[in-house]
Design a protein around this motif. Sequence first.
Motif, mmCIF file in Angstrom:
data_model
loop_
_atom_site.group_PDB
_atom_site.id
_atom_site.type_symbol
_atom_site.label_atom_id
_atom_site.label_comp_id
_atom_site.label_asym_id
_atom_site.label_seq_id
_atom_site.Cartn_x
_atom_site.Cartn_y
_atom_site.Cartn_z
ATOM 1 N N LEU A 55 52.156 37.225 34.326
ATOM 2 C CA LEU A 55 51.395 36.597 35.407
ATOM 3 C C LEU A 55 50.578 35.400 34.915
ATOM 4 O O LEU A 55 49.586 35.025 35.520
ATOM 5 N N GLU B 160 50.790 32.190 34.997
ATOM 6 C CA GLU B 160 50.530 31.035 35.861
ATOM 7 C C GLU B 160 49.451 31.311 36.904
ATOM 8 O O GLU B 160 48.887 30.384 37.482
ATOM 9 N N HIS B 161 49.146 32.575 37.132
ATOM 10 C CA HIS B 161 48.198 32.926 38.194
ATOM 11 C C HIS B 161 46.805 33.286 37.677
ATOM 12 O O HIS B 161 45.923 33.614 38.473
ATOM 13 N N THR B 162 46.606 33.232 36.379
ATOM 14 C CA THR B 162 45.337 33.680 35.818
ATOM 15 C C THR B 162 44.854 32.712 34.755
ATOM 16 O O THR B 162 45.576 31.802 34.337
ATOM 17 N N LEU C 294 49.564 36.377 46.448
ATOM 18 C CA LEU C 294 49.420 36.600 45.007
ATOM 19 C C LEU C 294 49.465 38.083 44.672
ATOM 20 O O LEU C 294 50.102 38.496 43.694
ATOM 21 N N ARG D 169 52.936 39.395 44.925
ATOM 22 C CA ARG D 169 53.727 39.034 43.739
ATOM 23 C C ARG D 169 53.453 40.005 42.598
ATOM 24 O O ARG D 169 54.374 40.435 41.904
ATOM 25 N N CYS D 170 52.197 40.348 42.401
ATOM 26 C CA CYS D 170 51.859 41.336 41.369
ATOM 27 C C CYS D 170 52.573 42.657 41.641
ATOM 28 O O CYS D 170 53.070 43.307 40.710
ATOM 29 N N VAL E 133 41.386 39.696 42.551
ATOM 30 C CA VAL E 133 41.596 38.260 42.719
ATOM 31 C C VAL E 133 40.303 37.605 43.175
ATOM 32 O O VAL E 133 39.396 38.260 43.711
ATOM 33 N N GLN F 83 38.602 33.484 44.519
ATOM 34 C CA GLN F 83 38.905 32.117 44.933
ATOM 35 C C GLN F 83 38.245 31.127 43.978
ATOM 36 O O GLN F 83 37.043 31.195 43.724
ATOM 37 N N VAL G 5 42.093 27.593 45.267
ATOM 38 C CA VAL G 5 43.257 28.353 44.808
ATOM 39 C C VAL G 5 42.843 29.790 44.493
ATOM 40 O O VAL G 5 41.828 30.024 43.847
ATOM 41 N N ARG H 120 43.038 33.104 42.434
ATOM 42 C CA ARG H 120 43.363 33.377 41.040
ATOM 43 C C ARG H 120 43.260 34.871 40.733
ATOM 44 O O ARG H 120 42.439 35.593 41.306
ATOM 45 N N LEU H 121 44.098 35.299 39.817
ATOM 46 C CA LEU H 121 44.082 36.686 39.365
ATOM 47 C C LEU H 121 43.009 36.858 38.299
ATOM 48 O O LEU H 121 42.999 36.143 37.297
#
Length: 260
Positions: free
Chosen positions: A104, A106-108, A206, A209-210, A223, A225, A230, A232-233
Amino acid sequence: MHLLYPSDPFDPKQVDETYQDEYAAARALGLEASLFCFEDFEAGRLKAHPAIPEGSTVLYRGWMLTPPVYISLVEALRVLGATALTDPAQYRRCHHLPEWYPLLTEHTSETRVLPADADFTQALHGLDWPGYFIKDYVKSLNTAGGALVANVAQIARLVEQMRQYRGQIEGGVCVRKREDYLEHTERRYFVARGRAYGADGEVPALVQRCARLIDSPFFSVDVVQRADGVLRLVELGDGQVSDRKEWTAEGFAQVLKTLG
């Protein structure tokens, strides 16, 4: 599915006060549950009241366990003829940041994983991050000056404070790039058998997706903001040892019921 909660240290017939509301809500939905003395388990004895039915699948709800201690719990359940819902590899995958981070990234927040005794100045040479958030594989320091430092030279001192306040560094040190998050926007979601649930009924993409990427029957997703809007995790956690946070006991018990 059979639930397993820690009992009150002074009254083995009562659930620990931390889980009283949740236990009552789960039982009200018809979920079966047993209690056990955590101190006895630490001493090598797992005795549940009422007895865990042979052949049952058990979901533990209690204090955080290191992966080796969790393995001991799984083995103790096996001896009793029961099976843990979450196997040790799945527990570690959500409990330890380096396990889920590659899936993960790209998300964190960008992260470097280092040994606790690393030369942080040398290992992080060339990084020019706006700040550094420090934690071990599981938790950050919530006392003293907090977990955020302005420069690499301050990391070693913070790691030493973690040792002093927490007694140990679990796994190693995770150095995370500071990101600017909006206050009061962090939310916790739970994923049960691949389906994500939110306390208010809404689940962002998001989190979905996890739910698709992580192989675990029950885990939490936090998560937040970022200042640029955006989502974010923040972290994952094994659902068995995750606090409910903004969830009501009744809402959380409904999620537990889906695991049965």
